[in-house]
Design an enzyme around this catalytic site. Sequence first.
Site, PDB file in Angstrom:
ATOM      1  N   CYS A  93      65.800  10.783 -14.116  1.00 42.33           N
ATOM      2  CA  CYS A  93      66.721  10.149 -15.060  1.00 42.33           C
ATOM      3  C   CYS A  93      67.978  10.993 -15.252  1.00 42.33           C
ATOM      4  O   CYS A  93      69.088  10.458 -15.302  1.00 42.33           O
ATOM      5  CB  CYS A  93      66.018   9.920 -16.398  1.00 42.33           C
ATOM      6  SG  CYS A  93      67.036   9.076 -17.630  1.00 42.33           S
ATOM      7  N   CYS A 148      59.360   8.253 -22.184  1.00 45.32           N
ATOM      8  CA  CYS A 148      60.013   7.324 -23.114  1.00 45.32           C
ATOM      9  C   CYS A 148      59.596   5.874 -22.896  1.00 45.32           C
ATOM     10  O   CYS A 148      59.516   5.103 -23.853  1.00 45.32           O
ATOM     11  CB  CYS A 148      61.529   7.469 -23.045  1.00 45.32           C
ATOM     12  SG  CYS A 148      62.289   6.885 -21.494  1.00 45.32           S
TER      13      CYS A 148
END
Length: 362
Positions: free
Chosen positions: A109, A205
């Site tokens: 990410c 997440c």
Amino acid sequence: MKKEMNRGTVLVAMSGGVDSSVAAKILTDEGLPCVGITMKLFDPSKLASDVPTPTCGTAAEAEDAARIANRLAIPFHVIDFSDDFQRNVIEYFIETYVKGGTPNPCVQCNRTMKFGKLYEAGKQLGCEEIATGHYARIDKSGSRPLLLRAKDPTKDQSYVLWQLSREQLRVTRFPLGDMTKDEVREIALSNGFCNATRRDSQDICFIPDGDYVSFIERNTNLQFPSGDFIDVNGKPLGKHQGMIRYTVGQRKGLGIAFGKPTYVCKKDPVTNTVTLGDNDQLFSRELTAKQINLIAMDRMDSPIRVQAKVRYSARPAWATVEQSDDDTIALRFDEAQRAISPGQSVVLYDGDVVLGGGIIQS
């Protein structure tokens, strides 16, 4: 009197958390023009009603980030990156697990989203630099930027930033690199930030409940058939319930009893076998890594001594590393390391300097 008004505009990646909020506060106090951006990472219409709410890139976090940006009197935007996040992070996560590896989605990410897609969007808004709330440092005093550990070793996040290119580091700021978490919270509290006391999330997440198996099954049409548990000599020990349900080092939840502690030592997607063994059989002194990124040098022309981490929470361990080709390094540790897992990152350090890293293959 404000300083540095002649400096370029800084994109601040505002997650809605306390760290990025304080990063924005520090930069505005320095007189730097800032633009806050929150990445929308999930499309609620595409999430099933029984799916746990993600902990990053949500509408609630965007609202908190907007409140902080308004308090700091800086422009603020929410940009939809949900398709990019699905393609670059979630699909990568699933693919690595299906192939028998243990991925680190935060590394992916950071490279592709925060310092990739987000920064490119910021440039369209006139931003020349990007800042985040990561606990790490950058030394730009020499001919090439160097990534350094944070001042606070308990919060250091340099491990998940090893894939950043030198070009990305040149335009990046880490305002919290010389601070402790307590100092950051004190700033947030003294400024009345709505997120000042919010606890840090420890989960992936997009899988806040930690049930990555259910997540993968919901997001693929793949079937993960039963196969053999085997010992280190290849002797069958019983049946497993699908290879993705196990990770290297796992002891609990094997669904089979041996009368002694037994651990997952290896997974083989080709034979669909899971190797079990004693704790001692989890230790290894050697690994090979590919997809390398070298920050502090162009190439290793000879073996060098480093400290290396094989997972985020691991202690740095002394090793000798050698580069065998343009995309491969091999490490030999002075002391055997436990549960080295393909798919994870190995990150190389010289003191506080991050030399680079790679994705563990074996």
